[in-house]
Write an enzyme that holds these catalytic residues in place. Sequence first.
Site, short mmCIF file in Angstrom:
data_model
loop_
_atom_site.label_atom_id
_atom_site.label_comp_id
_atom_site.label_asym_id
_atom_site.label_seq_id
_atom_site.Cartn_x
_atom_site.Cartn_y
_atom_site.Cartn_z
N HIS A 184 0.63 -1.09 -0.32
CA HIS A 184 0.05 0.05 0.16
C HIS A 184 0.61 1.54 -0.01
O HIS A 184 0.76 2.53 -0.91
CB HIS A 184 -1.15 0.71 1.11
CG HIS A 184 -2.19 -1.18 0.75
ND1 HIS A 184 -3.29 -0.70 0.02
CD2 HIS A 184 -2.80 -1.72 1.63
CE1 HIS A 184 -3.90 -1.27 -0.15
NE2 HIS A 184 -4.36 -2.10 1.24
N GLU B 171 -6.37 -3.36 12.14
CA GLU B 171 -7.65 -3.50 11.22
C GLU B 171 -7.84 -4.56 10.72
O GLU B 171 -8.73 -4.59 10.87
CB GLU B 171 -6.69 -2.18 9.98
CG GLU B 171 -7.23 -1.30 9.17
CD GLU B 171 -6.75 -1.07 8.22
OE1 GLU B 171 -5.63 -1.00 7.97
OE2 GLU B 171 -7.66 -0.44 7.03
N HIS C 148 -37.44 22.84 35.27
CA HIS C 148 -37.91 20.65 34.90
C HIS C 148 -38.81 20.12 35.45
O HIS C 148 -39.53 19.36 35.00
CB HIS C 148 -36.15 20.30 34.35
CG HIS C 148 -34.80 20.57 33.92
ND1 HIS C 148 -35.05 21.62 33.40
CD2 HIS C 148 -35.39 19.29 32.52
CE1 HIS C 148 -34.31 21.90 32.67
NE2 HIS C 148 -34.47 20.61 31.64
#
Lengths: 438, 438
Positions: A265, A330, A423
């Site tokens: 690669h 990977e 709230h």
Amino acid sequence: MVDIKRLSTTQPDFWESLEQLVGWESHPGAELEQRVAEVVEGVRTGGDKALLEYTRTFDGLDAGSVAELEVSRERIEAAAQEICPESRSALEHAATRIRAYATRQRIDSWEYEDEDGNLLGQQVTAIDRVGVYVPGGKAAYPSSVLMNAVPARVAGVEEIVMTVPAPNGELSSLVLAAAKIAGVDRIFTLGGAQAVAALAYGTQTVPSVDKIVGPGNAYVAEAKRRVYGVVGIDMIAGPSEVLIISDGQADPEWIAMDLFSQAEHDEHAQALLVCPDFVYLDQVQAAMERMLPELERSDIVRESLAKRGALICVRDLAEAQDVANRVAPEHLELSVAEPQRLVGGIRHAGAIFLGHHTAESLGDYCAGPNHTLPTSRTARFASPLGVYDFQKRSTTLFCSPEGAAKLAESAAVIAHGEGLGAHAKAAEFRKAGHGEGN
Amino acid sequence: MVDIKRLSTTQPDFWESLEQLVGWESHPGAELEQRVAEVVEGVRTGGDKALLEYTRTFDGLDAGSVAELEVSRERIEAAAQEICPESRSALEHAATRIRAYATRQRIDSWEYEDEDGNLLGQQVTAIDRVGVYVPGGKAAYPSSVLMNAVPARVAGVEEIVMTVPAPNGELSSLVLAAAKIAGVDRIFTLGGAQAVAALAYGTQTVPSVDKIVGPGNAYVAEAKRRVYGVVGIDMIAGPSEVLIISDGQADPEWIAMDLFSQAEHDEHAQALLVCPDFVYLDQVQAAMERMLPELERSDIVRESLAKRGALICVRDLAEAQDVANRVAPEHLELSVAEPQRLVGGIRHAGAIFLGHHTAESLGDYCAGPNHTLPTSRTARFASPLGVYDFQKRSTTLFCSPEGAAKLAESAAVIAHGEGLGAHAKAAEFRKAGHGEGN
């Protein structure tokens, strides 16, 4: 001999050495960061005009308008016709298999009712518009087009916009054909940080997308990091890696070639072989020695093996598993007779290839699982690209009047504890007695 | 009158005005970026020593060692005993419901066999160690502890490490009790960018984690952005928002209080009401006028409504849906009689609350769905925090000899097309004829 590091778990400093070997500094450096920031900001504020200028400067591509940089339907059709039949059917074969795998990943909406008549659920929708970045120039990666666009389509994304740089006009027909097969809607010949910025912010001509996926060089990676938040991104990918656990039973040439296929690669790619049989490690090294000269990319392979490769001797396969979990590779090949006995103990890996016949390169192209995978130990927390990345969830909640009244009690107590009085009141209003719904 | 913007879709510039109103510049500015970079780098290289110094400087907390900053099991137990029974049971009630919802989200491993005997699948595992950042000091958010730690536990995370700043030693018993209920393993009284850096890189005392989740101020957000890639992060959160679609049938005070409950978070919070009935919009505004003075946080509410709030008049509920999809709000209330008729058309929202009785604040605390949600229009591509965020997937592939031989043909063609000869050879080796597996 092929220059490749040797490690053994019997060394006292083994784990430190391993740590050092797989470490990867992902920070791009201040200068690159600065240049990317300028380009991104340039496109954000300057739109089409800036985009044209950067494309002229960086890609040597001189266009009168960004519209001219959009690839016409005719050109895409022509490319699909122009490639050889073998390539077309290989790409179609791959697309079909990637689609079949992706379809299994789709998650669906669901809803359940609790004992008080409240309905709780999650509604799943697809992202509206996705940008796929595809590297261009010398390196043409049609497989990358398929791996990014097909799952998006399966998820139900309405529009897929692809960018691919065409330095000096050079554009791969294979890439265009793959885009057609994958169902990409629009293609712009844009690249680099400027393409990412255009997709993130939109220009007069390039539509803004909601998420950007796809690999690229350091500029592209930094641009994606920069626009993360404005749009979604898939990941910031580092160099590609494989770790092969071998029981020493496969033909050493198979394993040597698998290591090569990673190392070819680029010079930062990492190829690691882990095996309890040191004689086998020698055999693989000898096979590398024999076969390396025949490789088209032998220089790159030689460099990456020397820099980042390793042959690692372990005590047994259980220890090999420990090494793999530490590396969180990977790609992980389990080149062993009974891979199913090992796979359950693997805690972190992007993609796992089981058994002697499962070369990583089969998975890289056409087996079905995605090849966009977490690198640089990010498999500890990240996952392969998938349909998930193009779907999103909204939680849904419907409260019955009785359910609301019951929930209001706990909500009000906690809200008061947090000092958020409105709230608490909003919750309490839903208890019987205050006003009325309908 | 309460100062709040009014918009109508009949204005010619409506969509631009809306865009402007909801726009949020998330970039923190170069100075803050620089300061955070220094702190992160300081902790990365300086470890415990740096961490102690920053904690002294920023939190006014003087400790002799980082170990002293770990909260002892005894102190956590004491806190759980010390809070009032109502609070304890409210937190337990919330935790039980959050757990029940989260359990439905868990994804499982799967595998299928294709026609050539290949096995394709995905293996799901939990992240090993997660860091939960909890804001501290004046603002004590036990709900945030539950919302972040419970799904992690459900996913199967082995160890949950929490950090919460204790400025001048101030530490909330509610937060500690919530941590105990949620099953947090270790707690350090650390905060700010230094806490994030410690969790990301680890120090001599603080273990490094694989993912960091939880809300924080601008320093925390920038630190998370910075360490993203070294570890996973949940998201970079902007100010909280609600968009309420109303059919004008609920008590105006209910809606007014729901808007308040959003606005009280801070002055950047955004509260939007969308309704086809402009008389109702007046009624809600009148209700706000009446109720605002009673609020504990009326100053903050007043400021955020004036700055970022709006009452939006639309032609009909279908148009209200369009507005919601454009805004992609964090919280979406469908305060209408038949919410199920609207919800299917909602494309982007973090959490959807259906019907008049479903106040957002019920969902904020205890209904079950998570309250960590995508803000600032990121619901276009992002999802609520969930079990998914603590699970990861590895793709798995096993090729039968016949399957490998078949796949090798397509793989080799594509690999050659990409100029990657070793990939092609590695695939071709698996065809019958070359060497042997076992």
